[in-house]
Design an enzyme around this catalytic site. Structure first.
Site, PDB file in Angstrom:
ATOM      1  N   ASN A  13       0.851  -1.199  -0.084  1.00 47.52           N
ATOM      2  CA  ASN A  13      -0.128  -0.463  -0.029  1.00 47.52           C
ATOM      3  C   ASN A  13       0.769   1.564  -0.042  1.00 47.52           C
ATOM      4  OD1 ASN A  13      -2.144  -1.643   0.063  1.00 47.52           O
ATOM      5  ND2 ASN A  13      -2.224  -1.368   2.074  1.00 47.52           N
ATOM      6  N   ASP A  15       0.596   4.887   2.229  1.00 48.72           N
ATOM      7  CA  ASP A  15       0.128   4.933   3.407  1.00 48.72           C
ATOM      8  C   ASP A  15       0.334   6.534   3.310  1.00 48.72           C
ATOM      9  OD1 ASP A  15       0.040   2.510   4.423  1.00 48.72           O
ATOM     10  OD2 ASP A  15       1.431   2.390   5.732  1.00 48.72           O
ATOM     11  N   GLY A  41       1.560  -1.315   3.792  1.00 51.94           N
ATOM     12  CA  GLY A  41       0.604  -2.781   3.248  1.00 51.94           C
ATOM     13  C   GLY A  41       1.296  -3.600   4.330  1.00 51.94           C
ATOM     14  N   ALA A  44       4.092  -6.004   3.045  1.00 53.64           N
ATOM     15  CA  ALA A  44       5.128  -5.088   2.300  1.00 53.64           C
ATOM     16  C   ALA A  44       5.935  -5.382   3.796  1.00 53.64           C
ATOM     17  CB  ALA A  44       5.846  -4.231   1.734  1.00 53.64           C
ATOM     18  N   THR A 221       0.121 -11.355  20.191  1.00 59.32           N
ATOM     19  CA  THR A 221       0.950 -10.192  20.598  1.00 59.32           C
ATOM     20  C   THR A 221      -0.158  -9.478  21.171  1.00 59.32           C
ATOM     21  OG1 THR A 221       0.093  -8.937  18.351  1.00 59.32           O
ATOM     22  CG2 THR A 221       2.161 -10.523  18.759  1.00 59.32           C
ATOM     23  N   GLY A 223       1.492  -5.608  22.549  1.00 55.54           N
ATOM     24  CA  GLY A 223       1.678  -4.520  22.666  1.00 55.54           C
ATOM     25  C   GLY A 223       2.317  -4.241  23.934  1.00 55.54           C
ATOM     26  N   ASP A 254       3.988  -6.199  12.630  1.00 57.17           N
ATOM     27  CA  ASP A 254       4.461  -6.233  11.139  1.00 57.17           C
ATOM     28  C   ASP A 254       6.075  -5.946  11.873  1.00 57.17           C
ATOM     29  OD1 ASP A 254       1.868  -5.726   9.880  1.00 57.17           O
ATOM     30  OD2 ASP A 254       2.521  -3.651   9.264  1.00 57.17           O
ATOM     31  N   SER A 284      10.376  -0.545  16.716  1.00 57.29           N
ATOM     32  CA  SER A 284       9.847  -0.352  15.560  1.00 57.29           C
ATOM     33  C   SER A 284       9.152   1.050  15.573  1.00 57.29           C
ATOM     34  CB  SER A 284       9.740  -0.629  14.748  1.00 57.29           C
ATOM     35  OG  SER A 284       8.274  -1.159  15.466  1.00 57.29           O
ATOM     36  N   GLY A 289       6.035   6.032  10.551  1.00 50.83           N
ATOM     37  CA  GLY A 289       5.803   5.321   9.722  1.00 50.83           C
ATOM     38  C   GLY A 289       5.884   3.709  10.358  1.00 50.83           C
TER      39      GLY A 289
HETATM   40  O1  RIB Z   1       0.000  -2.588   9.535  1.00 55.96           O
HETATM   41  C1  RIB Z   1       0.080  -1.524   9.104  1.00 55.96           C
HETATM   42  C2  RIB Z   1      -0.290  -1.483   8.034  1.00 55.96           C
HETATM   43  O2  RIB Z   1      -1.979  -1.151   7.526  1.00 55.96           O
HETATM   44  C3  RIB Z   1       0.018  -0.102   6.920  1.00 55.96           C
HETATM   45  O3  RIB Z   1       0.978   0.153   6.358  1.00 55.96           O
HETATM   46  C4  RIB Z   1      -0.903   0.213   5.820  1.00 55.96           C
HETATM   47  O4  RIB Z   1      -0.875   0.055   4.819  1.00 55.96           O
HETATM   48  C5  RIB Z   1      -2.214  -0.981   6.375  1.00 55.96           C
HETATM   49  O5  RIB Z   1      -1.923  -2.455   5.360  1.00 55.96           O
END
Ligand code: RIB
Length: 295
Positions: A13, A15, A41, A44, A221, A223, A254, A284, A289
């Site tokens: 994606n 963002d 995304g 990614a 998870t 947090g 992620d 992270s 971001g």
């Molecule tokens: O987990 C965060 C992601 O969720 C963002 O980068 C957004 O694009 C959504 O996919």
């Protein structure tokens, strides 16, 4: 230290992140302090985290035949990720997301899947089969049929699923869950998987795990409360979060999943892998971001 190879089958994606003092209430309009456009995304971001952790990573995905798609693929390439399995799909825009991050680091996200939903099963079978990965890492911003295809194209791979975002009806995941070895929901997704209120106490989380009755390894998870590990319904470990001053928690899940996939690809025991993933996720949250910065 790359280990077995990792194939991320997932979303890409663009963002747009708005930083605000407090998340808006329904019906409220607020002004942002700042805004920023960045690569995102879940797929990614997880691929980037696995590569940053030292993994040998390839991605199978779909972007639009547009500028956002070209830029997103370039960012992954620069990170050393094999992008030959990323389709440039005409007629659909690259996926996009709006992220709102509050002063205390919490976030909400809305995704327009765009080209992610055009990822074709035959393309996934072809590229996952070619890559023959040791670990497949997947999320739910692409069609579940593509994920079932990925699992059958590499039956000996360890299949790690981050069930995010959850579909409105969890029963839509039944076939897919049969193929999953390691399931990594957060607290909200665990609740949605079993159709119960969000679990906050250890007993409530244990109860959700037992109702779920997942036939593999479940890593929940939590947090700032770390993560807990179950084999089937039995709790087999718990790992605390690291102490950080979080400024943006978007993408922390992620970073966790990418780090976990890499550690599992190295053959580390589950609790060690979860500990390292927790460290990467904590780190992270100290930058803005959803994706780990380059370098
Ligand atoms: O987990 C965060 C992601 O969720 C963002 O980068 C957004 O694009 C959504 O996919």
């Amino acid at each position: 230290m790359s280990g077995r190879s990792i194939c991320v089958v997932g979303s890409i994606n663009t963002d747009t992140t708005y930083t605000v003092r407090q998340l808006p209430s329904p019906g409220e309009t607020i002004l942002a302090d700042t805004s920023q456009v960045s690569h995102g995304g879940k797929g990614a971001n997880q691929a980037a985290a696995a590569a940053a952790s030292g993994g040998s990573v390839a991605m199978v995905a779909s972007v639009g035949d547009d500028e956002n798609g070209t830029g997103a693929v370039h960012d992954l390439e620069v990170r050393g990720i094999d992008v030959d399995g990323i389709a440039h799909t005409p007629g659909a825009p690259t996926g996009s997301a709006v992220i709102v991050v509050s002063g205390d680091g919490e976030n909400t996200i809305v995704v327009d899947p765009g080209a992610n939903h055009a990822l074709e099963t035959a393309w996934v079978e072809q590229h996952v089969g070619r890559l023959d990965p040791g670990v497949i890492l997947a999320q739910l911003e692409i069609p579940t049929t593509a994920l079932v295809a990925a699992a059958s194209a590499a039956p000996s791979a360890t299949f790690v699923l981050n069930p995010a975002p959850m579909p409105p009806d969890a029963s839509a995941l039944e076939d897919l869950l049969d193929t999953v070895d390691v399931l990594v929901p957060n607290r909200t997704e665990l609740a949605q998987l079993v159709d119960l209120p969000e679990p906050w106490t250890a007993d409530e989380i244990d109860h959700c795990a037992s109702v779920l009755g997942f036939d593999g390894t479940l890593v929940v998870t939590l947090g700032s409360d770390g993560a807990v590990i179950y084999a089937g319904s039995s709790r087999i470990g718990a790992v605390p979060a690291i102490d950080v001053d979080a400024i943006d928690t978007s993408g922390a899940g992620d970073a966790f999943c990418g780090g976990l996939a890499h550690r599992l690809a190295l053959g580390e025991p589950m609790e060690d892998a979860v500990r390292r993933a927790t460290e990467l996720a904590g780190a992270s949250t100290t930058h803005r971001g959803a994706r780990l910065p380059l370098g």
